[in-house]
Design a protein around this motif. Structure first.
Motif, PDB file in Angstrom:
ATOM      1  N   LEU A 131      -0.742  -3.947   3.107  1.00  0.00           N
ATOM      2  CA  LEU A 131      -2.057  -4.036   2.474  1.00  0.00           C
ATOM      3  C   LEU A 131      -2.318  -5.449   1.978  1.00  0.00           C
ATOM      4  O   LEU A 131      -1.402  -6.246   1.767  1.00  0.00           O
ATOM      5  CB  LEU A 131      -2.136  -3.051   1.300  1.00  0.00           C
ATOM      6  CG  LEU A 131      -1.769  -1.602   1.607  1.00  0.00           C
ATOM      7  CD1 LEU A 131      -1.820  -0.771   0.352  1.00  0.00           C
ATOM      8  CD2 LEU A 131      -2.698  -1.027   2.656  1.00  0.00           C
ATOM      9  N   HIS A 132      -3.597  -5.738   1.764  1.00  0.00           N
ATOM     10  CA  HIS A 132      -4.004  -7.021   1.181  1.00  0.00           C
ATOM     11  C   HIS A 132      -4.197  -6.849  -0.320  1.00  0.00           C
ATOM     12  O   HIS A 132      -5.252  -7.160  -0.883  1.00  0.00           O
ATOM     13  CB  HIS A 132      -5.271  -7.531   1.869  1.00  0.00           C
ATOM     14  CG  HIS A 132      -5.100  -7.717   3.338  1.00  0.00           C
ATOM     15  ND1 HIS A 132      -4.359  -8.741   3.878  1.00  0.00           N
ATOM     16  CD2 HIS A 132      -5.540  -6.984   4.382  1.00  0.00           C
ATOM     17  CE1 HIS A 132      -4.367  -8.643   5.194  1.00  0.00           C
ATOM     18  NE2 HIS A 132      -5.075  -7.583   5.521  1.00  0.00           N
ATOM     19  N   GLY A 133      -3.189  -6.331  -0.972  1.00  0.00           N
ATOM     20  CA  GLY A 133      -3.202  -6.104  -2.411  1.00  0.00           C
ATOM     21  C   GLY A 133      -1.847  -5.559  -2.828  1.00  0.00           C
ATOM     22  O   GLY A 133      -1.071  -5.083  -1.996  1.00  0.00           O
ATOM     23  N   ILE A 134      -1.548  -5.631  -4.113  1.00  0.00           N
ATOM     24  CA  ILE A 134      -0.262  -5.171  -4.635  1.00  0.00           C
ATOM     25  C   ILE A 134      -0.477  -3.821  -5.312  1.00  0.00           C
ATOM     26  O   ILE A 134      -1.253  -3.707  -6.273  1.00  0.00           O
ATOM     27  CB  ILE A 134       0.328  -6.199  -5.623  1.00  0.00           C
ATOM     28  CG1 ILE A 134       0.569  -7.517  -4.886  1.00  0.00           C
ATOM     29  CG2 ILE A 134       1.616  -5.677  -6.229  1.00  0.00           C
ATOM     30  CD1 ILE A 134       1.011  -8.646  -5.784  1.00  0.00           C
ATOM     31  N   VAL A 135       0.212  -2.803  -4.822  1.00  0.00           N
ATOM     32  CA  VAL A 135       0.029  -1.432  -5.308  1.00  0.00           C
ATOM     33  C   VAL A 135       0.663  -1.289  -6.695  1.00  0.00           C
ATOM     34  O   VAL A 135       1.783  -1.748  -6.935  1.00  0.00           O
ATOM     35  CB  VAL A 135       0.663  -0.431  -4.322  1.00  0.00           C
ATOM     36  CG1 VAL A 135       0.539   0.994  -4.848  1.00  0.00           C
ATOM     37  CG2 VAL A 135       0.010  -0.547  -2.952  1.00  0.00           C
ATOM     38  N   LEU A 155      -5.125   8.499  -3.750  1.00  0.00           N
ATOM     39  CA  LEU A 155      -5.698   7.544  -4.683  1.00  0.00           C
ATOM     40  C   LEU A 155      -4.671   6.439  -4.906  1.00  0.00           C
ATOM     41  O   LEU A 155      -3.522   6.713  -5.262  1.00  0.00           O
ATOM     42  CB  LEU A 155      -6.004   8.252  -6.007  1.00  0.00           C
ATOM     43  CG  LEU A 155      -7.152   7.719  -6.864  1.00  0.00           C
ATOM     44  CD1 LEU A 155      -8.452   7.761  -6.096  1.00  0.00           C
ATOM     45  CD2 LEU A 155      -7.262   8.533  -8.143  1.00  0.00           C
ATOM     46  N   VAL A 156      -5.064   5.192  -4.655  1.00  0.00           N
ATOM     47  CA  VAL A 156      -4.152   4.052  -4.775  1.00  0.00           C
ATOM     48  C   VAL A 156      -4.777   3.031  -5.704  1.00  0.00           C
ATOM     49  O   VAL A 156      -5.955   2.677  -5.551  1.00  0.00           O
ATOM     50  CB  VAL A 156      -3.871   3.404  -3.395  1.00  0.00           C
ATOM     51  CG1 VAL A 156      -2.804   2.325  -3.529  1.00  0.00           C
ATOM     52  CG2 VAL A 156      -3.444   4.446  -2.382  1.00  0.00           C
ATOM     53  N   SER A 157      -3.991   2.553  -6.675  1.00  0.00           N
ATOM     54  CA  SER A 157      -4.487   1.497  -7.566  1.00  0.00           C
ATOM     55  C   SER A 157      -3.783   0.187  -7.233  1.00  0.00           C
ATOM     56  O   SER A 157      -2.652   0.181  -6.736  1.00  0.00           O
ATOM     57  CB  SER A 157      -4.238   1.866  -9.032  1.00  0.00           C
ATOM     58  OG  SER A 157      -2.849   1.923  -9.309  1.00  0.00           O
TER      59      SER A 157
END
Length: 1437
Positions: A131-135, A155-157
């Motif tokens: 992903l282009h983000g840190i979970v 649901l992912v934050s």
């Protein structure tokens, strides 16, 4: 300078997880079996995340492997003394004397007495996304559409305060984004300390809302609609139709909206059993620490309040204060009990809604740090001394919870209820030991998932069994009841444990089982039984790494040795770029430059004139008996038939002039079908001894047809494809033992042209046909005897590709079109049946020339490990490879068109796309010399068994980019290079009675080779694990002796002493000494990973840095020698300043002990120890001098007389030196506060000269020199994971004459790295000065490389990166450009240009060709040019 950042390995381990029913395979019932292969059924999905990696697994319940059970039973009986074995159902005693019920031999019976087959549970990877983000959190929720389709949503934050709602799309067979909710512009996120905040995601048990914690004691609430009525009300109120499943989210300020006391939130959870969403918040209203406990103690409070999502009122139900200051987590109790359980460092506390507190101390520290009343404790509780920091806990039933300590020990805690109130908490002795936990979650159906960021994550099962207790055993009845299932009840393969050795769950205690032979009246009680199911492999953080020279047989290859893991899960992970193989023997006698086939051919048995194969043992696989090889030289080629003689050597029995195109066993393995070219095309049926049974010449009347270029043989069918793209089809008749031509009229004209084709035999049952009831000519009875015999368990299919790119699948033995698609040549993401009639592919005039996007090779073959699935592989002439996984589809709702009699109920989903840089000659040469030089790219299926009980089905790609295509249960489909420059022929062979042998014709000629044992293929690089019971902080390779020196790290007890040597403080009962880190050096031989020698430091001394450095010496002719330099810290407690030391070791050879079995033995010889006034945190070598740090100083020293270090230069630098790197006489110094300094060293006079330094403060973890083509930059990483490229340019006015280093690029790299290796990169062999390539190991386990990019290629790839950012649907709707941007208040625009994002550019390879052409056309370049630039840069090392 410009660079490409590429993620070679993704982050390792599991930090977040969720259990949900996400994919359709999990919604099974007893009447309709699951579509998954292998006879198993999918139970649920497990979604796991670590940093930017998101993986979706399916947990399947499968029948236990039959053979391993029998082997285990046979081995067990062989090792047991006669007469001592337990009879069926009897209790068997294990080696330690604890009693286990022998579950392996007790038959499992159901309620009606029906026998149940034993099952195993396994993880299977469904999808993986970078992903282009840190979970920062994962939850499963059910929204209004879940009522219709019964699927959960994900649901992912993310770290930058985003929440993404995702659902599974069966059409795409992937996750799609429903919505993304961002709060990064909220005022709470603008605070200066916001980057230090760690957000948490929680979901309501009934999915009424989800909550994300934000800085400044706030939470963002996302409400979900639960029924159509709620949606209708919203539509009526807002007078507009809404198709979204949620109402507007809002931010709740806890201190302003709920209670003013809520500050410094520690944890929050949703409570079950309330009509409205109810939240419990754990917070610290007055911050304190152990040094202020006299003023402030018991400063943690707990508040329960209700969320009214309509009126936005938040009434407080319960408020509790006075909890210990070291509380750090809580979990909600079930509705039967109510309340919450709070976990503190020294206690476990139950709090109910009536503010009643029940406390259980776990160590003697609680009375010293808290004023809470402590209940009377049993003797066992008073002796307990546990540290709960870093532990995780979870409820397994209403009243039992498991506390998993940071070392993996599992303690059961039971909530004892007196009437309706909780009277006390009871903790039992430990029942098991598992992995080091980062999370423990209860899954569906009584499963527990223990995730770890240090090592493997495990799936455990809790089952309730009844056992007898004696009536007078009161104490036993009151403790928590948990037992561990015996090892022989767990169907464990050898590789199912943590590191491939013994079982994962150790058994320190067997709680609640007594066997004293008493016949007293017994009572029943239910105990929870814990058993191991499966694990997800991981190696954890990379502490240090070094390149070594490993031996794969006789071939030396570079191997990356990484010190990974922590504590008992420590050890080394060995990584290689290519799949490690070793040559067993050279096979020059058989040749095989144009092809090798290894065949299993049996002698036939004749009964009443009919031929049958000799019966074979179904549980004992037979070995191949014949090898056929062919060469193009001498013209027209030479073919050989060989077999193994009694001595084990190859013996050629027959030589045939001509080139073999293909060979395979035929007529159930009693004959050989041989397709060859000897001036003309010949199809022959051979007896097992090589004599001819039948010959068919491929003539058109009296005219020989064009040469055969490819054939596919699948008993009883033969397909040939000629040079003019025409085909021939033959069928074997078992009764006559001969073949004949097959009528191809349903496929169109005889002159139809085809580019590629193959047969496929489906044994999985996925290929199912749906008949068209309206169409005439329904497929009738099968036409051959063999098809009748095999109709029940397998089906055969013919797959063909026409020149215009149409792929068709035809039924066999009666030809009928069942699948047709035009999207395959464009490599679309999903291929489905378009219900077209047979396509026309008549010959063209002039003859059609080969095109770049022609499908050159097509193959359908099984890929997999435990349950292989059919995959479609396409290889284009341009070098593009695509792999599609086959999935079943439902019966179409619309009736089929009249032109089609049937359709195949499958779709093909692309799971891998890879481009290879392949050179083609423009003109097709027909000369003999060109034929001999031709390199064929063939896809050859194989099955291999590298170790007992483990089988891989895969495909090998021959040619000038030889690669293995493999699929593992937990790793998905991978393409691994073979390590050869060219492979002309390949076949799996068991002629030498090994299922792990391959015959391969490479640039070195023909050879027999095998995979190296114990290689793990689940990762993106082949790896091997060397488990040790301790972790290693540093590792270095000594090239002169080919040995490894590593610094191990362990915990030791720490005590302070006064000047007279008296101990300052001694602990009381159930209070332990504090612990500190201590180190030891180990000298390790990579052959067998044996520790030859070591050096133990003091108990309060640990290693900071370790390096192999060249220093001056008088003991060698050259005047220099490699030494091992070590920098340490001496910890003297909090009242005295730390000190340090520098050690110089020499590796010397000694005479080995004859009993050791070692040919050569080495020892570590201490040459010098130099004490320092401060810690030595970094060191390196420079021009035969030692450069080391001491506190705020840098020293350059010479090694004098092989016994002492003499200082020649020093420099005052920053605050705390974290990194030292040198190239020639240039030195880069990284500091924890003062960023990076660029320094030069001169010898006449001795002096360190500051060239430039970064004027801004940054905490640097690693700094390196990055150079290529007469240019140099400084590549720096800080503690936030930000990568910076700095340049030294004294001619730039901004640099103030070179005093300031110029920041050219800033790039967010997700996580920090503390170890890096500089390697040489040569584009051509003739280059004298190579480019620098940097390989970095991160604290999250990812392996990253930085590669120099030339200006012309960088411009094209940078423009492409912008196109990919804007025009591709990214997972979870994330923005790749925003993810990489770094906030910098000193510049007007972000310094984002200069480093390319390899994760983003990788998506270009995976796009369909039409999208690739569209994107490259918009930036004014061509697809082939971009791919060529990309392929020249990517690669591990």
């Amino acid at each position: 300078m410009q660079a490409l950042r590429q993620e070679i390995l993704p982050p390792s381990g599991v930090e977040f997880s969720a259990c949900l029913k996400l994919t359709p395979s999990t919604l099974w019932d007893d009447k309709s079996p699951s579509s998954s292969t292998g006879g198993g059924r999918a139970l649920f999905n497990v979604v796991v995340a670590r940093s930017n990696l998101l993986r979706i697994f399916e947990v399947r319940e499968e029948p236990a492997p039959f053979s391993t059970q029998k082997e285990d039973e046979r081995d067990r009986r062989a090792s047991m003394r006669k007469g001592t074995e337990a009879v069926e159902g009897e209790v068997e005693m294990d080696a330690s004397g604890e009693g286990f019920v022998n579950m392996g031999s007790v038959k499992s019976t159901g309620q009606n007495g029906i026998l149940h087959q034993p099952t195993v549970n396994r993880f299977y990877l469904i999808r993986e996304h970078r992903l282009h983000g840190i979970v920062t959190g994962i939850e499963g929720v059910r929204i209004i559409t879940s009522i219709e389709d019964s699927f959960d949503r994900l649901l992912v934050s993310f770290k930058d305060a985003k929440i993404a709602l995702l659902e599974w799309s069966e059409a795409m067979h992937d996750l799609i984004t429903v919505s993304i909710h961002t709060y990064e512009r909220a005022p709470q996120l603008m605070a200066i300390d916001a980057p230090l905040f760690r957000s948490q995601l929680r979901a309501d048990p009934l999915s009424r809302c989800a909550a994300l914690s934000l800085p400044k004691d706030s939470i963002a609430i996302l409400p979900f609609y639960q029924s159509q009525a709620e949606l209708d009300i919203m539509e009526h109120e807002t007078s507009q139709a809404r198709d979204v499943p949620y109402s507007p989210s809002f931010i709740l300020d806890l201190s302003a909206d709920v209670d003013t006391r809520i500050r410094n939130v520690i944890d929050f959870v949703f409570l079950p059993g309330f009509n409205s969403p109810t939240i419990a918040v754990l917070f610290q209203y007055q911050q304190t620490w152990t040094g202020r406990l006299k003023e402030y103690k018991d400063t943690v409070g707990l508040i329960l309040f209700t969320l009214d999502l309509v009126t936005r009122h938040y009434p407080v139900i319960t408020a509790i204060d006075g909890l210990p200051h070291d509380c750090f987590a809580m979990a909600p109790c079930s509705t039967a009990l109510g309340g919450v359980v709070v976990l503190a460092s020294n206690s476990i506390i139950y709090v109910d809604q009536a503010t009643r507190r029940v406390i259980l101390p776990v160590s003697g520290w609680l009375p010293r740090i808290s004023d809470l009343p402590i209940p009377s404790l049993s003797h066992q509780d008073q002796q307990r001394d546990l540290q709960l920091e870093g532990s995780q806990f979870v409820f397994v039933d209403d009243r039992t919870l498991y506390v998993v300590l940071k070392d993996g020990t599992v303690y059961p805690v039971e909530i004892i209820v007196d009437g309706k109130t909780v009277s006390r908490l009871s903790m039992a002795p430990p029942v098991a030991r598992t992995t080091m936990p980062s999370l423990v979650r209860k899954m569906q159906d009584d499963y527990l998932f223990v995730g770890s960021i240090i090592g493997p994550s495990v799936l455990l099962k809790t089952t309730r069994v009844e056992e007898d207790i004696e009536g007078d055993d009161v104490e036993m009845a009151s403790v928590p009841a948990t037992v561990v299932a015996p090892n022989n009840a767990m169907d464990l393969d050898d590789d199912d444990d943590l590191y491939g050795g013994s079982a994962v769950i150790e058994q320190p205690h067997m709680n609640g089982i007594t066997q004293n032979g008493s016949t007293a009246i017994s009572k029943k009680r239910t105990v929870v039984q814990l058993s191991f199911c499966d694990s997800l492999p991981a190696y954890g953080p990379i502490a240090d790494m070094t390149f070594t020279l490993a031996k794969n047989g006789d071939r030396a290859v570079p191997e990356l040795v990484a010190a990974t893991g922590s504590g008992m899960l420590g050890g080394f992970t060995l990584l290689q770029r290519d799949l490690p193989t070793r040559t067993k023997r050279k096979m020059h006698a058989i040749g095989g430059g144009r092809g090798i086939w290894s065949l299993l051919v049996r002698q036939a048995v004749k009964v009443n004139g009919s031929t049958y194969e000799r019966p074979a043992n179904p549980y004992h696989a037979e070995n191949d008996s014949i090898v056929i090889s062919t060469d193009a030289n001498p013209s027209p080629g030479l073919s050989r038939i060989a077999s193994r003689n009694a001595q084990g050597d190859i013996q050629i029995t027959t030589r045939i002039p001509g080139t073999t195109i293909g060979a395979a066993p035929f007529f159930q393995g009693t004959a050989i079908l041989h397709v060859m070219i000897n001036v003309t095309n010949v199809i022959r049926v051979l007896e097992p001894d090589g004599t001819e049974r039948q010959v068919i010449k491929d003539w058109d009347g009296n005219i020989p047809r064009p040469k055969i270029r490819f054939c596919s043989i699948c008993d009883p069918f033969v397909l040939i494809i000629r040079d003019d793209d025409s085909i021939g089809l033959f069928i074997g008749e078992s009764e006559r033992g001969k073949i004949r031509r097959k009528d191809m009229s349903p496929m169109g004209e005889k002159t139809s042209r085809y580019l590629a084709g193959c047969f496929f035999t489906d044994t999985s049952g996925i290929f199912q046909v749906h008949q068209n009831a309206q169409a005439a000519g329904i497929e009738g009875a099968t036409s051959t005897l063999q098809s009748v015999m095999n109709a029940g368990n397998r089906t055969q299919w013919l797959i063909l590709c026409r020149p215009q790119g149409v792929i068709e699948i035809w039924t066999l033995p009666k030809l009928g079109l069942a699948f047709s698609t035009t999207h395959a040549a464009g490599l679309e993401s999903v291929l489905t049946d378009l219900y077209d009639p047979p396509a026309l592919s008549v010959p063209q005039d002039p003859p059609r020339k080969p095109q770049e996007l022609d499908i050159e090779q097509l193959l359908v073959a099984p890929l997999g490990e435990s349950s292989p699935r059919p995959h479609l592989m396409l290889f284009l002439r341009s070098g593009q490879l695509a792999v599609y996984e086959v999935h079943s589809t439902p019966v179409p709702a619309e009736p089929l068109p009249a032109a089609r009699s049937s359709t195949l109920l499958v779709k093909f989903v692309k799971v891998l796309s890879r481009a290879f840089n392949i050179q083609h000659s423009d003109e097709v040469e027909k000369s003999v010399l060109a034929e001999q030089k031709r390199i064929s790219h063939l896809l050859i299926p194989f099955a291999t068994s590298p170790s007992p009980g483990q089988t891989f089905s895969g495909v090998f790609l021959t040619g000038d980019r030889p690669s293995w295509l493999l699929c593992t249960d937990k790793g998905g489909v991978k393409v691994l290079p073979s390590g050869h420059s060219v492979v002309h022929a390949f076949t799996a062979s068991s002629v030498w009675e090994s299922k792990n042998d391959f015959l391969l014709y490479s640039e070195e000629g023909p050879s027999l080779m095998e995979w190296l044992p114990d290689v793990q293929l689940d990762g993106h690089l082949p790896s091997r694990s060397v488990p040790r019971p301790r972790s290693y902080s540093n590792v270095v390779y000594d090239p002169s002796t080919s040995l490894i020196v590593a610094a191990s790290s362990q915990q030791s007890k720490f005590a302070s002493y006064d000047e007279d040597g008296n101990i300052v403080w001694e602990p009381d009962t159930n209070i332990s000494f504090p612990s500190c880190e201590c180190s030891a050096l180990e000298l390790i031989s990579p052959e067998g990973w044996v520790t030859m020698d070591g050096y133990e430091f003091a108990q309060n001394e640990f290693v900071n840095c370790l390096d192999c450095i060249t220093l001056e010496t008088m003991s060698t002719e050259t005047g220099t020698k490699d030494f091992i330099a070590v920098g340490t810290t001496i910890n003297r407690g909090e009242d005295l300043a730390v000190k340090g030391a520098v050690y110089i070791f020499e590796i010397v050879e000694v005479v080995p002990d004859t009993n050791s079995g070692l040919k050569r033995l080495y020892r570590l010889k201490l040459q010098c120890r130099d004490d320092a006034k401060g810690p030595v945190t970094a060191l390196c070598g420079m021009d035969n001098y030692l450069v080391s740090s001491m506190g705020q100083k840098i020293f350059v020293r010479a090694f004098d007389l092989d016994e002492r270090l003499v200082g020649v230069a020093f420099l005052d630098v920053g605050v705390f030196v974290t990194s030292l790197r040198s190239v020639k006489n240039l030195l880069v110094i990284g500091d924890a506060v003062k960023s990076v300094w660029f320094v030069a060293f001169q010898e006449d006079p001795y002096k360190l000269v500051i060239l430039g330094k970064d004027p801004y403060h940054t905490c640097v973890t690693c700094a390196d020199l990055f150079f290529a083509e007469n240019r140099v930059s400084l590549l720096v990483c800080d503690e936030d994971g930000v990568i910076r490229l700095l340049e030294y340019d004294p001619h730039d006015p901004e640099s103030r004459g070179g005093q300031h280093l110029l920041r050219r690029t800033e790039f967010h790299g997700q996580t920090e790295y503390r170890t890096s290796v500089l390697i040489a990169r040569r584009k051509d062999k003739d280059i004298d000065i190579p480019q620098a390539k940097l390989v970095c190991g991160s604290t999250d386990g990812s392996l990253v490389s930085f590669t120099f990019v030339e200006e012309a290629a960088f411009k094209g790839l940078h423009l492409l990166q912008g196109q990919l950012t804007r025009n591709v649907q990214h997972v979870a709707g994330l923005n790749p450009r925003a993810f990489r941007i770094v906030r910098n208040d000193y510049v007007s625009r972000p310094l984002s240009k200069g480093i390319l994002d390899g994760n983003l550019l990788t998506t270009f390879e995976e796009l369909p060709i039409a999208r690739q052409n569209e994107m490259t056309r918009q930036i004014g370049t061509e697809r082939a040019t971009v791919l060529k630039d990309w392929l020249s840069l990517c690669g591990a090392w």
